[in-house]
Design a protein around this motif. Sequence first.
Motif, short mmCIF file in Angstrom:
data_model
loop_
_atom_site.label_atom_id
_atom_site.label_comp_id
_atom_site.label_asym_id
_atom_site.label_seq_id
_atom_site.Cartn_x
_atom_site.Cartn_y
_atom_site.Cartn_z
N ASP A 7 0.83 -1.19 0.00
CA ASP A 7 0.00 0.00 0.00
C ASP A 7 0.88 1.25 0.00
O ASP A 7 1.99 1.24 0.53
N PRO A 8 0.38 2.32 -0.58
CA PRO A 8 1.17 3.55 -0.63
C PRO A 8 1.16 4.30 0.69
O PRO A 8 0.34 4.05 1.58
N THR A 10 0.44 8.05 2.04
CA THR A 10 -0.25 9.26 1.58
C THR A 10 0.37 10.47 2.25
O THR A 10 0.45 10.55 3.48
N HIS A 23 -0.74 9.85 -3.11
CA HIS A 23 -0.45 8.50 -2.67
C HIS A 23 0.85 8.07 -3.35
O HIS A 23 0.96 8.10 -4.58
N GLU A 24 1.83 7.66 -2.54
CA GLU A 24 3.18 7.46 -3.06
C GLU A 24 3.68 6.03 -2.79
O GLU A 24 3.59 5.54 -1.66
N TRP A 25 4.19 5.42 -3.84
CA TRP A 25 4.76 4.08 -3.77
C TRP A 25 6.27 4.18 -4.00
O TRP A 25 6.72 4.77 -4.99
N ARG A 45 -6.50 6.50 -6.12
CA ARG A 45 -6.36 5.08 -5.87
C ARG A 45 -7.04 4.20 -6.93
O ARG A 45 -6.87 2.97 -6.90
N ASP A 48 -4.46 1.92 -8.67
CA ASP A 48 -3.70 0.89 -7.96
C ASP A 48 -3.41 -0.32 -8.84
O ASP A 48 -2.30 -0.89 -8.81
N TYR A 60 3.30 8.04 -8.07
CA TYR A 60 2.59 9.08 -7.34
C TYR A 60 1.19 9.21 -7.95
O TYR A 60 1.06 9.57 -9.13
N ASP A 63 -4.74 12.82 -5.63
CA ASP A 63 -6.16 13.14 -5.46
C ASP A 63 -6.31 14.60 -5.87
O ASP A 63 -5.87 15.51 -5.13
N GLN A 69 -8.87 12.56 -0.79
CA GLN A 69 -8.52 13.20 0.48
C GLN A 69 -8.09 14.66 0.32
O GLN A 69 -7.70 15.30 1.30
N HIS A 188 -11.95 3.62 -1.56
CA HIS A 188 -11.15 4.82 -1.33
C HIS A 188 -11.88 6.11 -1.71
O HIS A 188 -11.29 7.19 -1.60
#
Length: 291
Positions: A7-8, A10, A23-25, A45, A48, A60, A63, A69, A188
């Motif tokens: 999961d990333p 945030t 949201h960052e991986w 999301r 994903d 990245y 939103d 969010q 999400h």
Amino acid sequence: MSSARPDPVTRFYPTGGIALAVHEWASHGDGVPLVFAHATGFHGRVFDAIIARFPDHPAYAIDLRGHGQSRAGPIDDWRIVARDVGEFLAQAGLSGAVGIGHSMGAHTLLQVAADAPGRFARLVLFDPVILAPEYYAAAETAFTADNPHPAIRRKRDFASAEAMMERFRARDPYDLFDVRVFEDYCRHGLVPAASGEGIELACTPEVEASVYASSRSNGAILEAARAVEIPVLVVRARQTNLTDFKSSPTWPELARILPQGTDLHRPDMTHFHPFQDPADAARIIAGFIED
């Protein structure tokens, strides 16, 4: 390409008076950064299932303002959304990234590429909401505070994400979506209700309606496109008419005015191509990155 990824994390970036959620991986390799921007009414999301296929790339998923969010009120100018993204990229120190946008998110990334050369090395635009010149020359939308866009009538309150899934799973256009994408959209796409009871859509009906109502606000996008000196892949779905949400809104000549534009027409897909077939969308992205 793998189908699993942690999961990333945030993070929130101060942009234009709001806290922009991204949201960052982290990456398992040395691939170029991938930056994703979503369609109206959705959130980061929903990507994903695509991001899972790029474990060697930091990713990245933004939103956009008023979505997910990134809490904000109605939008009256799409250039504000682009400024948010540009400020995030600067704060994160990102350059030479590959931008992947869908619908309004694709419009946004193209504007950012024009405003901030160097932030992106390439763009993949799935059905960008960029229409023919005459669309922007026409009178402003008929939608007003007294006559809002029909999206304002969307159901906003749900007992749970599962209840949202149950309500929409068999409905058009959600019945076209890949199962994982649909479930990610629901899980999400809800936040605690403003009333303090239950949960509601993260992108409120008022925000969604305002985005559609202001779709002519950035008439300069075609001039911006002519200034983007990087390779850009425009992926267009089948086109019927503007009243059909499944129809491509993209001007068929868009790739021709881009200095390094490539047009990929996919009449076998609807406007929801990345949601319908994330594996196919990932294949297109991978092919363009490696080209």
